[in-house]
Design an enzyme around this catalytic site. Structure first.
Site, PDB file in Angstrom:
ATOM      1  N   LYS B  80       0.713  -1.258   0.087  1.00 29.87           N
ATOM      2  CA  LYS B  80      -0.102  -0.152   0.155  1.00 29.87           C
ATOM      3  C   LYS B  80       0.866   1.264   0.088  1.00 29.87           C
ATOM      4  CE  LYS B  80      -3.866   2.078   2.479  1.00 29.87           C
ATOM      5  NZ  LYS B  80      -4.789   1.872   3.682  1.00 29.87           N
ATOM      6  N   SER B 155      -9.926   1.845   2.385  1.00 32.54           N
ATOM      7  CA  SER B 155      -8.859   2.631   1.690  1.00 32.54           C
ATOM      8  C   SER B 155      -7.886   1.689   0.916  1.00 32.54           C
ATOM      9  CB  SER B 155      -8.205   3.533   2.434  1.00 32.54           C
ATOM     10  OG  SER B 155      -7.509   3.127   3.775  1.00 32.54           O
ATOM     11  N   SER B 179     -10.078  -0.414   6.756  1.00 35.21           N
ATOM     12  CA  SER B 179      -9.562  -0.278   5.205  1.00 35.21           C
ATOM     13  C   SER B 179      -8.869  -1.725   4.797  1.00 35.21           C
ATOM     14  CB  SER B 179      -8.634   0.876   5.443  1.00 35.21           C
ATOM     15  OG  SER B 179      -9.353   2.049   5.505  1.00 35.21           O
TER      16      SER B 179
END
Lengths: 95, 493
Positions: B80, B155, B179
């Site tokens: 990420k 997210s 997330s």
């Protein structure tokens, strides 16, 4: 709970964020809705409840006082938007 | 194809010398080339760097490196864009970091590298992890591999989409209010949010420090156990990481859950819950019962206050954490006549709408005269929410819930209405407030369109072994995790 009287432009100034007029208008209505939802917490009886800042509170976490390696001057300045003489450049602060 | 394998199967293939790490990375790069133009799971990736890491892994494999020393040797793992990898770009899905390049590795990256993993790619995300759809990325939205018109969740949407589309073997995400778990549910993969303090946050860009945890997204529960074991553990550079022993999670995957107690929380069966999801969760609880678990009803009476408490605490912490993005030390700078104007102009130009909205909300709830009414009250609600879970865990080993109230929603469906977007996290964010652990795994599909459904198992603080064990037993008795998104499968080689 306090009434919803969020002055978007003033709070944005406290947060150091420049907003356009359109953003002020948009955030004003959106944040009004969010704050009235958050107002739900008023229904909750929290008398004699201790606040919780952390799930696993750990206090006075220290390490032994020994010199350890850290970023070099060059590495620390690697991403600086403006630098000179091995320092970050900033606008003049004092006359 | 190598990119479609689980970590477990790839390791076996590499160890038997049936394929090389280089071939594995080549297969991932080929898949990225084929599908990522549409999915946009990656903000950027450096294929040459990944191949060089693969060659190094192949050399070690030839020299006889063992799996006990290098559990992830030769395994490509996507990261990420919120986690620092030395020498790689880091943007956190934002414009404000400009052309930032990380000068150091996050602790989780050091651990992945020392376990032999090939660390590659910057997976797309909502800006500063604020969002549930990746629509808030400054680099464009990611798309759901099961339906390109829908979001992959967020997210960590890029991390989930990359795994679901077989662009990598596994990925890392971060979970502040769901997330990792919600995008895992939307994309049909496995996502684990470890207990607060389990994994070092050093090198993770902070959103809400008392809630943030890094977690893996994988194709199977066993893979989640393997990656978690590698990245977990105390770290002197994160004073909130906890010196707890990290068990061998894989050893807990016995398939035997007889006598374990699983709770169903009545407060999670809300009006807005999609009937197909409700049915899938009921069927899953029946499956767990057949496997020998006892299903017990539990109550989490303060659940309805979680969203409100979360959006006060998370935004308050974010308003402090994001103060560091001021145009002085890194990233974007927009000049002004004095420092205050420089900060305001930089932050006005560099942050997207959702980030500005949350910083303003967080600044407001902490401001003089409102602190007690909002922030302090939310912290007290948090105590009650944690207490609910601790009470429930006196009776059960895990709590079964839907991961999200609906399957993946359409791109644009909620982006104009922040409150609706926040409510999509209703089942995941209590876990972060309470500091407990949770896992999402596939438990079915909606009928038309066919979209993955995720179930969530919540566990005691540092009780990852129990939820992994139950999740694994369920997974072994179903085939949901074997299904692949059709649009990502039949492509030219």
């Amino acid at each position: 709970m306090a009434a919803v009287d969020l002055d978007v432009r003033y709070v944005a100034h406290l947060a150091r964020i420049e907003l356009t007029d359109a953003e002020v208008l948009e955030f004003d209505s959106q944040l009004g809705g969010i704050l009235s939802y958050i107002g739900k917490l008023k229904e909750l009886n929290v008398d004699s409840v201790e606040p919780m800042a952390h799930a696993v509170p750990r206090v006075n976490v220290t390490r032994s006082d020994e010199v350890q390696s850290s970023l070099t001057n060059e590495e620390a300045l690697l991403n600086a938007p403006a630098k000179s003489n091995g320092l970050f450049s900033v606008p003049k602060i004092v006359e | 194809m190598l990119n479609q394998l689980t970590i477990t199967d790839l390791c076996e293939t590499l160890d038997k010398k049936e394929a090389s790490a280089r071939e594995t990375v080549e297969a991932c790069l080929k898949q990225i080339e084929n599908v990522d133009g549409r999915i946009h799971a990656f903000i950027s990736y450096d294929g040459q760097n990944a191949l060089a890491q693969a060659d190094e892994a192949d050399r070690m494999l030839r020299e006889g490196a063992t799996r006990s020393e290098k559990p992830l040797l030769g395994v490509p793992i996507a990261i990420k864009d919120a986690i620092a990898v030395k020498g790689h770009p880091l943007n956190c899905g934002s414009k404000i970091l400009g052309s930032y390049v990380s000068p150091y590795d996050a602790t989780v990256i050091e651990r992945l590298k020392s376990a032999g993993a090939i660390v590659f790619g910057r997976a797309n995300m909502d800006e500063f992890a604020m969002g549930s759809s990746t629509e808030n990325s400054a680099f464009g939205v990611s798309r759901n591999p099961w339906d390109m018109g829908r979001t992959p969740g967020g997210s960590s949407g890029g991390s989930a989409a990359a795994v679901a589309a077989d662009e990598c073997l596994a990925s890392l995400g971060s979970d502040t209010g769901g997330s990792v778990r919600q995008p895992a549910a939307f994309c049909g993969c496995v996502g684990l949010k470890p207990s607060y303090g389990r994994i070092s946050r050093f090198g993770l860009v902070a959103y809400a420090s008392s809630l943030d945890q890094i977690g893996p997204l994988t194709k199977t529960v066993r893979d989640a156990a393997i990656v978690s074991r590698v990245i977990s553990g105390w770290d002197r550079r994160d004073s909130t990481s906890v010196p707890e022993n990290v068990p061998d999670y894989s050893a807990s995957l016995t398939g035997d859950i007889r006598g374990m107690r699983v709770g169903l929380a009545r407060e999670y069966m809300i009006d807005g819950l999609d009937p197909e999801i409700n049915a899938a969760i009921r069927t899953a609880s029946e499956e767990l019962r057949k496997l020998g678990a006892e299903i017990v009803e539990v109550s989490l009476p303060h659940t309805e206050f979680a969203v409100a408490a979360y959006y006060i605490i998370a935004t308050a912490e974010a308003s402090a954490n994001l103060a560091r993005f001021d145009g002085i030390r890194y990233g974007l700078r927009v000049d002004g006549k004095d420092p205050i104007e420089l900060y305001s102009k930089t932050r006005g130009a560099g942050f997207g709408s959702e980030v500005k909205r949350r910083i303003i909300l967080g600044t407001y709830v902490l401001s003089s005269g409102y602190y007690d009414a909002y922030y302090l009250r939310a912290q007290k609600a948090r105590t009650l929410i944690r207490q609910d879970f601790l009470n429930a865990f006196e009776k059960v080993d895990a709590i079964l819930t839907p991961t999200a109230p609906t399957a993946a929603f359409k791109i644009g469906e909620k982006s104009g209405d922040p409150l609706q977007m926040y409510l999509s996290d209703i089942f995941t964010l209590s876990c972060n407030l309470a500091g407990i652990c949770g896992i999402s795994l596939p438990c079915g599909f909606t009928r038309d369109p066919k979209l993955p459904i995720g179930l969530q198992l919540l566990g005691k603080p540092f009780g990852e072994s129990a939820i992994l064990r139950i999740a694994h037993a369920y997974e072994q008795s179903t085939d949901w995790h074997r299904e692949k998104p059709p649009e990502c499968l039949h492509l030219p080689n």
